[in-house]
Design an enzyme around this catalytic site. Sequence first.
Site, PDB file in Angstrom:
ATOM      1  N   LEU A 154       0.620  -1.173   0.237  1.00 40.75           N
ATOM      2  CA  LEU A 154       0.169  -0.192   0.282  1.00 40.75           C
ATOM      3  C   LEU A 154       0.723   1.091   0.410  1.00 40.75           C
ATOM      4  CD1 LEU A 154      -2.593  -0.368   2.674  1.00 40.75           C
ATOM      5  CD2 LEU A 154      -2.851  -0.838   0.031  1.00 40.75           C
ATOM      6  N   ASP A 155       0.620   1.684  -0.940  1.00 40.51           N
ATOM      7  CA  ASP A 155       1.001   3.549  -0.642  1.00 40.51           C
ATOM      8  C   ASP A 155       1.048   4.111   0.551  1.00 40.51           C
ATOM      9  OD1 ASP A 155       1.133   2.816  -3.815  1.00 40.51           O
ATOM     10  OD2 ASP A 155       0.118   5.048  -4.174  1.00 40.51           O
ATOM     11  N   ILE A 156       2.740   5.120   0.363  1.00 40.14           N
ATOM     12  CA  ILE A 156       2.721   5.413   1.641  1.00 40.14           C
ATOM     13  C   ILE A 156       1.485   5.999   3.336  1.00 40.14           C
ATOM     14  CG2 ILE A 156       3.850   8.101   1.044  1.00 40.14           C
ATOM     15  CD1 ILE A 156       5.802   7.760   3.672  1.00 40.14           C
ATOM     16  N   HIS A 186       0.751   1.675  -7.841  1.00 34.53           N
ATOM     17  CA  HIS A 186      -0.493   3.213  -7.204  1.00 34.53           C
ATOM     18  C   HIS A 186      -1.728   2.906  -8.164  1.00 34.53           C
ATOM     19  CE1 HIS A 186       3.214   4.935  -5.880  1.00 34.53           C
ATOM     20  NE2 HIS A 186       3.420   5.021  -6.606  1.00 34.53           N
TER      21      HIS A 186
END
Length: 211
Positions: free
Chosen positions: A42-44, A151
Site C-alpha cells: 500500500l502506498d505511504i 498506484h
Amino acid sequence: MHYFMFNKPRGCVTTRKDELHKTVMDYFPDELRNLLHPVGRLDIDTEGLLLITDDGMFDHRLMLPDYHVEKRYFFYAFGSPDSTDIHKLESGVMLKGQDKLTLPAKFELCERMTVADIEVFLPDSKRERFMKNPCGKIFSGYITLTEGRNHQVKRMLKAVGCTVAYLKRVSIGGVVLDANLKSGEYRPLTDTEYRILYDRTDLPLNSKVSI
C-alpha cells in the site's frame, strides 16, 4: 505459520526496513518483526487492510495475477465523474505510460460533496493547499480491482480527470477489514478468514496454524 490482519496507517511504508520512514513492520514486536513480511503493498499515504505473514506460498497465491483476487478500496477524490467516466473505469482505462487497458473493475459512486466536508481525511502535507478551495467538488466511492499495477487506483481515476485525496483498502478476496481494529493495530486472521482466502486461491487448508 503466522497470518495477521493489519490496519495500516498513513505515513508508513510497506516494506520490512527503510532508513527514512517508519515501516509497517515497526508496529510488530521484535520477536515477529524479522519473521514476517507484508503481502503486497500500500502506498505511504494509503491506509487500511494489509495482510502480514511468514508464509511465502500464501503471499504468492494472493498476489498472482492469474487468481484475480479482488481488492476493494474506499476513496475521496476531486472531480465530478459522469456516466461515461464511470463506464471507462468499469470496462478498462489506459494508464499513462502503458499500452494495455486495465482489467474490468467494479465502481460504486457513493456521494458528491465539497472539500470542506472531508477536511479531516485530507493528508497533513496537503491540507492547507486543498482547503484554499473549500467549495471544490469532491466525491466518494468504492472501486474493486483484480490486478495490482503500481498506484493503480490513483492512476485510473486520474485517467478520467479525477485526483484521489484519500484512499483506504477495505477488503481482500472477501476478507473485510475488522471495524474494531484501530489504525496501527493488528490481529491474527480467524480460521474463517483464512478459509475464505483458501477457497479463493486453492491454498492448502492444512497450512493454517492458529496462533
